[in-house]
Design an enzyme around this catalytic site. Structure first.
Site, PDB file in Angstrom:
ATOM      1  N   SER A   1       0.758  -1.240  -0.088  1.00  0.00           N
ATOM      2  CA  SER A   1      -0.090  -0.009  -0.075  1.00  0.00           C
ATOM      3  C   SER A   1       0.884   1.151  -0.083  1.00  0.00           C
ATOM      4  O   SER A   1       1.929   1.147   0.756  1.00  0.00           O
ATOM      5  CB  SER A   1      -0.746   0.013   1.359  1.00  0.00           C
ATOM      6  OG  SER A   1      -1.660  -0.983   1.452  1.00  0.00           O
TER       7      SER A   1
ATOM      8  N   LYS B   1     -12.253  10.990  -7.929  1.00  0.00           N
ATOM      9  CA  LYS B   1     -10.911  11.741  -7.686  1.00  0.00           C
ATOM     10  C   LYS B   1     -10.997  13.154  -8.048  1.00  0.00           C
ATOM     11  O   LYS B   1     -10.453  14.113  -7.676  1.00  0.00           O
ATOM     12  CB  LYS B   1      -9.690  10.958  -8.415  1.00  0.00           C
ATOM     13  CG  LYS B   1      -9.327   9.737  -8.030  1.00  0.00           C
ATOM     14  CD  LYS B   1      -8.911   9.860  -6.391  1.00  0.00           C
ATOM     15  CE  LYS B   1      -8.401   8.351  -6.148  1.00  0.00           C
ATOM     16  NZ  LYS B   1      -8.015   8.314  -4.766  1.00  0.00           N
TER      17      LYS B   1
ATOM     18  N   TYR C   1     -10.908   3.375 -15.874  1.00  0.00           N
ATOM     19  CA  TYR C   1     -11.030   3.939 -14.431  1.00  0.00           C
ATOM     20  C   TYR C   1     -12.453   4.607 -14.115  1.00  0.00           C
ATOM     21  O   TYR C   1     -12.740   4.736 -13.051  1.00  0.00           O
ATOM     22  CB  TYR C   1      -9.909   5.181 -14.595  1.00  0.00           C
ATOM     23  CG  TYR C   1      -9.374   5.709 -13.295  1.00  0.00           C
ATOM     24  CD1 TYR C   1      -8.425   4.572 -12.288  1.00  0.00           C
ATOM     25  CD2 TYR C   1      -9.411   7.042 -12.737  1.00  0.00           C
ATOM     26  CE1 TYR C   1      -8.188   4.952 -11.161  1.00  0.00           C
ATOM     27  CE2 TYR C   1      -8.942   7.369 -11.472  1.00  0.00           C
ATOM     28  CZ  TYR C   1      -8.417   6.378 -10.679  1.00  0.00           C
ATOM     29  OH  TYR C   1      -8.045   6.838  -9.414  1.00  0.00           O
TER      30      TYR C   1
ATOM     31  N   TYR D   1      -5.221  10.838  -8.541  1.00  0.00           N
ATOM     32  CA  TYR D   1      -4.471  10.251  -9.778  1.00  0.00           C
ATOM     33  C   TYR D   1      -4.883  11.030 -10.856  1.00  0.00           C
ATOM     34  O   TYR D   1      -6.168  11.696 -10.733  1.00  0.00           O
ATOM     35  CB  TYR D   1      -4.932   8.621  -9.887  1.00  0.00           C
ATOM     36  CG  TYR D   1      -4.662   8.295 -11.062  1.00  0.00           C
ATOM     37  CD1 TYR D   1      -3.108   8.196 -11.450  1.00  0.00           C
ATOM     38  CD2 TYR D   1      -5.546   7.726 -11.950  1.00  0.00           C
ATOM     39  CE1 TYR D   1      -2.709   7.590 -12.572  1.00  0.00           C
ATOM     40  CE2 TYR D   1      -4.920   7.023 -13.421  1.00  0.00           C
ATOM     41  CZ  TYR D   1      -3.703   6.976 -13.534  1.00  0.00           C
ATOM     42  OH  TYR D   1      -3.360   6.588 -14.779  1.00  0.00           O
TER      43      TYR D   1
ATOM     44  N   ALA E   1      -5.296  -2.111  -4.372  1.00  0.00           N
ATOM     45  CA  ALA E   1      -6.229  -1.036  -5.032  1.00  0.00           C
ATOM     46  C   ALA E   1      -6.239  -1.279  -6.631  1.00  0.00           C
ATOM     47  O   ALA E   1      -7.428  -1.247  -7.358  1.00  0.00           O
ATOM     48  CB  ALA E   1      -6.372   0.214  -4.520  1.00  0.00           C
TER      49      ALA E   1
ATOM     50  N   ALA F   1     -14.321   1.700  -5.696  1.00  0.00           N
ATOM     51  CA  ALA F   1     -15.297   1.569  -6.729  1.00  0.00           C
ATOM     52  C   ALA F   1     -15.717   0.112  -6.848  1.00  0.00           C
ATOM     53  O   ALA F   1     -14.636  -0.750  -6.800  1.00  0.00           O
ATOM     54  CB  ALA F   1     -14.856   2.176  -8.020  1.00  0.00           C
TER      55      ALA F   1
ATOM     56  N   ILE G   1       0.873   2.877  -9.419  1.00  0.00           N
ATOM     57  CA  ILE G   1       1.564   2.140  -8.584  1.00  0.00           C
ATOM     58  C   ILE G   1       0.846   0.643  -8.461  1.00  0.00           C
ATOM     59  O   ILE G   1      -0.140   0.646  -8.146  1.00  0.00           O
ATOM     60  CB  ILE G   1       2.179   2.671  -7.618  1.00  0.00           C
ATOM     61  CG1 ILE G   1       2.669   3.824  -7.770  1.00  0.00           C
ATOM     62  CG2 ILE G   1       2.669   1.912  -6.413  1.00  0.00           C
ATOM     63  CD1 ILE G   1       3.083   4.838  -6.603  1.00  0.00           C
ATOM     64  N   LYS G   2       1.657  -0.324  -8.563  1.00  0.00           N
ATOM     65  CA  LYS G   2       0.962  -1.800  -8.075  1.00  0.00           C
ATOM     66  C   LYS G   2       0.471  -1.981  -6.954  1.00  0.00           C
ATOM     67  O   LYS G   2       1.537  -2.054  -5.950  1.00  0.00           O
ATOM     68  CB  LYS G   2       1.832  -2.938  -8.602  1.00  0.00           C
ATOM     69  CG  LYS G   2       1.258  -4.123  -8.775  1.00  0.00           C
ATOM     70  CD  LYS G   2       2.180  -5.242  -9.441  1.00  0.00           C
ATOM     71  CE  LYS G   2       1.654  -6.656  -9.448  1.00  0.00           C
ATOM     72  NZ  LYS G   2       2.315  -7.773  -9.836  1.00  0.00           N
TER      73      LYS G   2
END
Length: 260
Positions: free
Chosen positions: A21, A164, A157, A147, A197, A97, A193-194
């Protein structure tokens, strides 16, 4: 231990799901800079992941927090008031989401998913900020995570981009409201970023490849990159900064197109 940008400061860290995270990377660096931390977890499943991480860095306070339940929020801040009296910074690190609706067309978003996404991803910032304000006796810093999908259409997305965008507008209004109490409110707009989420986003590996190829630094953003920016925003080094979207995306956001 690294000395001191956050020495003597106390901070509430939300949004840790596991050791991948972004919130965890931020917490690690904040601790290295001397902060005393309080972690939250969303459910019993995550409790089993978060408590060992808290123990790893000597975080003595870990509480359950479900931002969809007002009583959960009030219980958390009552505990903070009892144990700490006041605190200095807050990381708002949660978002949600329905992953099934991140595929396909945004126009097909259900009312239930729209409501839940905006509530958890955006309105929760208002609720946590309102409660934090009463305990930030000497001013403070509130940081949230956003983001680029808030500004431009990003495939897969969908409603999260709308959430966001609302979040980014909210930080400006919160910054205006809370500035009179010397509380700063900012957002970090990180590159992809992996994380747990991001695993809900379809074709995420393609997103990573595209980002690295397009960004001026020719690499992807790391959790540590975001951690450094957060420590800066928590610290007195950013005491004149509020209402800002701080990009940590290796420069991706400045590009108009890739090389032809």
């Amino acid at each position: 231990m690294t000395t001191g940008l956050l020495q003597g400061k106390k901070g509430l860290i939300t949004g840790i799901a596991n050791n991948m995270s972004i919130s965890w990377a931020i917490a690690q660096l904040a601790k290295k800079h001397g902060a005393e931390l309080w972690f939250t977890y969303q459910s019993g499943v995550l409790e089993k992941r978060v408590k060992p991480l808290a123990k790893e860095i000597g975080c003595n306070f870990v509480s359950e927090l479900d931002v969809t339940k007002p009583k959960s929020i009030s219980n958390l801040f009552d505990d903070i008031k009892e144990k700490w009296g006041s605190f200095d910074f807050l990381l708002h690190g949660m978002a949600f989401a329905d992953k099934n609706e991140l595929k396909g067309r945004y126009v097909d978003t259900s009312l239930e998913n729209f409501h839940n996404s905006l509530h958890i991803s955006c309105y929760s910032l208002l609720e946590l900020s309102r409660s934090a304000e009463a305990l930030m006796h000497n001013g403070g810093s509130i940081v949230t995570l956003t983001y680029y999908g808030a500004e431009k259409v990003i495939p897969n997305y969908n409603v999260m981009g709308v959430a966001k965008a609302a979040l980014e507008a909210s930080i400006k209004y919160l910054a205006n409201d809370m500035g009179e109490n010397n509380i700063r409110v900012n957002a970090i707009s990180a590159g992809p970023i992996k994380t747990l989420a991001s695993s809900a986003i379809g074709d995420f590996s393609t997103m990573l490849k595209s980002h690295a190829a397009t960004a001026p630094l020719k690499r992807n953003t790391t959790q540590e990159d975001v951690g450094g920016a957060a420590v800066y925003l928590f610290s007195e080094l950013s005491k004149g900064v509020t209402g800002e979207i701080h990009y940590v995306d290796c420069g991706y956001n400045i590009m108009g197109s890739t090389k032809l």
